[in-house]
Motif scaffolding. Structure first.
Motif, short mmCIF file in Angstrom:
data_model
loop_
_atom_site.label_atom_id
_atom_site.label_comp_id
_atom_site.label_asym_id
_atom_site.label_seq_id
_atom_site.Cartn_x
_atom_site.Cartn_y
_atom_site.Cartn_z
N ASP A 1 0.83 -1.20 0.00
CA ASP A 1 0.00 0.00 0.00
C ASP A 1 0.87 1.25 0.00
O ASP A 1 1.87 1.33 0.73
N HIS A 2 0.47 2.24 -0.83
CA HIS A 2 1.14 3.54 -0.81
C HIS A 2 0.12 4.64 -1.12
O HIS A 2 0.38 5.54 -1.90
N ASN A 3 -1.05 4.49 -0.51
CA ASN A 3 -2.13 5.48 -0.67
C ASN A 3 -2.48 5.72 -2.14
O ASN A 3 -2.80 6.85 -2.55
N GLY A 4 -2.44 4.67 -2.93
CA GLY A 4 -2.84 4.79 -4.33
C GLY A 4 -1.81 5.44 -5.22
O GLY A 4 -2.15 5.88 -6.33
N THR A 5 -0.57 5.50 -4.78
CA THR A 5 0.51 6.09 -5.57
C THR A 5 1.70 5.15 -5.63
O THR A 5 1.68 4.07 -5.04
N GLU A 6 2.75 5.57 -6.36
CA GLU A 6 4.01 4.81 -6.43
C GLU A 6 3.78 3.36 -6.88
O GLU A 6 4.45 2.44 -6.41
N CYS A 7 2.84 3.17 -7.78
CA CYS A 7 2.58 1.85 -8.37
C CYS A 7 2.26 0.78 -7.32
O CYS A 7 2.70 -0.37 -7.44
N ASP A 8 1.49 1.16 -6.31
CA ASP A 8 1.06 0.17 -5.33
C ASP A 8 -0.12 -0.63 -5.90
O ASP A 8 -0.49 -0.46 -7.07
N ILE A 9 -0.71 -1.50 -5.09
CA ILE A 9 -1.81 -2.34 -5.57
C ILE A 9 -2.97 -1.47 -6.10
O ILE A 9 -3.48 -1.69 -7.20
N GLU A 10 -3.39 -0.50 -5.30
CA GLU A 10 -4.52 0.34 -5.69
C GLU A 10 -4.28 1.04 -7.01
O GLU A 10 -5.15 1.05 -7.90
N MET A 11 -3.11 1.61 -7.18
CA MET A 11 -2.81 2.35 -8.41
C MET A 11 -2.78 1.42 -9.62
O MET A 11 -3.33 1.74 -10.68
N ASN A 12 -2.17 0.26 -9.47
CA ASN A 12 -2.07 -0.67 -10.59
C ASN A 12 -3.45 -1.17 -11.03
O ASN A 12 -3.73 -1.22 -12.23
N PHE A 13 -4.30 -1.51 -10.08
CA PHE A 13 -5.63 -2.02 -10.46
C PHE A 13 -6.54 -0.89 -10.95
O PHE A 13 -7.41 -1.14 -11.78
N ARG A 14 -6.33 0.30 -10.48
CA ARG A 14 -7.05 1.44 -11.01
C ARG A 14 -6.75 1.60 -12.50
O ARG A 14 -7.64 1.82 -13.31
N GLU A 15 -5.48 1.48 -12.86
CA GLU A 15 -5.08 1.60 -14.26
C GLU A 15 -5.55 0.41 -15.09
O GLU A 15 -6.01 0.57 -16.22
N LEU A 16 -5.43 -0.78 -14.54
CA LEU A 16 -5.91 -1.96 -15.24
C LEU A 16 -7.39 -1.84 -15.56
O LEU A 16 -7.84 -2.13 -16.69
N ASN A 17 -8.16 -1.39 -14.59
CA ASN A 17 -9.61 -1.30 -14.76
C ASN A 17 -10.02 -0.13 -15.65
O ASN A 17 -11.18 -0.01 -16.02
N ASP A 18 -9.06 0.70 -16.00
CA ASP A 18 -9.30 1.83 -16.89
C ASP A 18 -8.99 1.44 -18.34
O ASP A 18 -8.27 2.13 -19.05
N GLY A 19 -9.52 0.28 -18.77
CA GLY A 19 -9.39 -0.16 -20.16
C GLY A 19 -8.08 -0.82 -20.52
O GLY A 19 -7.80 -1.00 -21.70
N ARG A 20 -7.28 -1.22 -19.52
CA ARG A 20 -5.99 -1.82 -19.84
C ARG A 20 -5.89 -3.29 -19.43
O ARG A 20 -4.85 -3.91 -19.61
N ARG A 21 -6.96 -3.84 -18.87
CA ARG A 21 -6.89 -5.21 -18.37
C ARG A 21 -7.23 -6.23 -19.45
O ARG A 21 -8.09 -6.01 -20.30
N TYR A 22 -6.55 -7.35 -19.39
CA TYR A 22 -6.85 -8.50 -20.24
C TYR A 22 -8.24 -9.00 -19.85
O TYR A 22 -8.49 -9.32 -18.70
N ILE A 23 -9.14 -9.06 -20.82
CA ILE A 23 -10.47 -9.61 -20.59
C ILE A 23 -10.65 -10.80 -21.52
O ILE A 23 -10.48 -10.69 -22.74
N SER A 24 -10.97 -11.93 -20.94
CA SER A 24 -10.94 -13.21 -21.65
C SER A 24 -12.19 -13.46 -22.50
O SER A 24 -13.29 -13.05 -22.16
N ASP A 25 -11.97 -14.19 -23.59
CA ASP A 25 -13.09 -14.66 -24.43
C ASP A 25 -13.58 -16.01 -23.97
O ASP A 25 -14.49 -16.58 -24.57
N GLY A 26 -12.98 -16.56 -22.91
CA GLY A 26 -13.46 -17.82 -22.34
C GLY A 26 -12.86 -19.06 -22.93
O GLY A 26 -13.12 -20.17 -22.46
#
Length: 378
Positions: free
Chosen positions: A323-348
């Motif tokens: 954790d780094h309060n959503g900065t410095e590439c912590d978990i929160e920051m990385n998943f925020r960016e992933l969920n902003d159209g950058r995450r791999y979404i599977s076709d199943g």
């Protein structure tokens, strides 16, 4: 099929609440498709393809689910998990140490629940390296890795039937609990160990490792002495890597993964062609020959899809679990960016690669198909 569409649309709607800005190099973003799905022709760069059957959805269904298998995959890097509440540490969030390499059990459990709620499902690291991403339609892969072994598996004893009793606050204790609560989560992780294994004593650790590989977990190589390989000669690297492989092969022959998590991420720019570092990937120690198919960095951010140009199996990036309060590439920051159209979404279907055609409009972003069928949509 309508049920799947409703589910995936709900997922995408929940993702939009988490959209923010970026960190480091950006992957191709999703576009607005307009036509039906088509099978694309690609230049094959791996072994000959085999015939497989698969489900093909319509362009509208891919679009509604946001399917994009050229986008990023989060590979989490954890170390020790301590049986503590977040309030019991003097550091940010669930960090147990200043740099956030070690995590409280409260925070780690919360991490796992949040990944599930965001529409991620676990998969094996070795399958990712092999380009076999088996995640349900509309969901995204997440991969867990643990370095060092200590506090990852804390053994309290053995049941009468020979099964291990784990401290419920250690990493595997929490994973086993999550497994019972979320049967569709596909709970799994890869544990990278040194010569001391998990620190429960040699005899017990040998027994528990055999139980782990029989119950959905993988064991990998973190070198014999946990030293910076970038500071070593070729002979020293061969000993550090080969001796650890030799021990794994003695304990769980043919059941460990041929993947090395580089201590301290060193050397960061790994090349199997480098005369000094080539012994990370193949060599012989004390008569035991080994081959490494991938190595992991001690890194800061999401990894590439294994199908794209920038992916390098010899330098796989990871997200530090801190954790780094959503900065410095912590978990929160990385998943925020992933969920902003950058995450791999599977076709199943693990045997197909599906993405918007504009994401490979130049023809050079998709690199390796592993023999899979490629489907694009506009």
């Amino acid at each position: 099929m309508n049920i799947k569409r409703i589910t995936t649309c709900a997922l995408i709607a929940s993702m939009t609440a988490l959209m923010f800005s970026g960190c480091k190099k950006e992957e191709p973003v999703e576009t607005v498709p307009t036509t039906e799905a088509t099978v694309a022709t690609t230049t094959e760069t791996t072994a000959a393809t085999t015939e497989t059957s698969f489900v093909t959805y319509s362009a509208e269904e891919y679009r509604n689910a946001g399917v994009n298998e050229l986008n990023s995959v989060p590979i989490l890097m954890y170390h020790r998990v301590y049986g503590m509440k977040n309030s019991e540490t003097e550091y940010t969030g669930g960090n147990v140490d200043k740099d956030g390499y070690n995590r409280t059990s409260e925070a780690f459990e919360a991490d796992l629940r949040s990944y599930y709620e965001m529409g991620y499902r676990m998969m094996r690291l070795t399958d990712y390296v092999d380009g076999y991403i088996d995640v349900p339609f509309g969901y995204s892969p997440v991969i867990l890795t643990f370095d060092d072994g200590i506090r990852d598996v804390v053994l309290e004893g053995w049941n009468a039937d020979g099964t291990p009793i784990f401290d419920p606050t250690c990493a595997i204790g929490i994973l086993e609990q999550i497994k019972t609560e979320y049967p569709d989560y596909n709970v799994t992780a890869t544990f990278f160990v040194n010569s001391g294994l998990f620190g429960n004593g040699e005899e017990d650790d040998r027994k528990v490792m055999k139980w782990m590989v029989d119950n959905g977990y993988d064991i990998g190589n973190h070198t014999w002495d946990h030293i910076k390989l970038g500071d070593c000669t070729a002979d020293e690297i061969e000993k550090q890597v080969g001796k650890m492989y030799q021990k794994l092969d003695e304990i769980i022959p043919g059941q460990y993964v041929n993947i090395v998590a580089l201590p301290f991420g060193s050397p960061e720019n790994v090349s199997s062609d480098n005369p000094q570092y080539s012994t990370i990937f193949s060599g012989t120690y004390d008569g035991f020959s080994y081959t490494t198919k991938a190595s992991l960095l001690c890194a800061w951010t999401r990894s590439y899809s294994p199908f794209v140009r920038e992916y390098n199996a010899n330098a796989i990036r990871r997200i530090r679990g801190y954790d780094h309060n959503g900065t410095e590439c912590d978990i929160e920051m990385n998943f925020r960016e992933l969920n902003d159209g950058r995450r791999y979404i599977s076709d199943g279907d693990p045997n197909t690669i599906v993405f918007p055609s504009s994401d490979n409009s130049s023809g050079d972003w998709l690199k390796t198909t592993y023999g899979h069928q490629v489907i694009t949509y506009d």
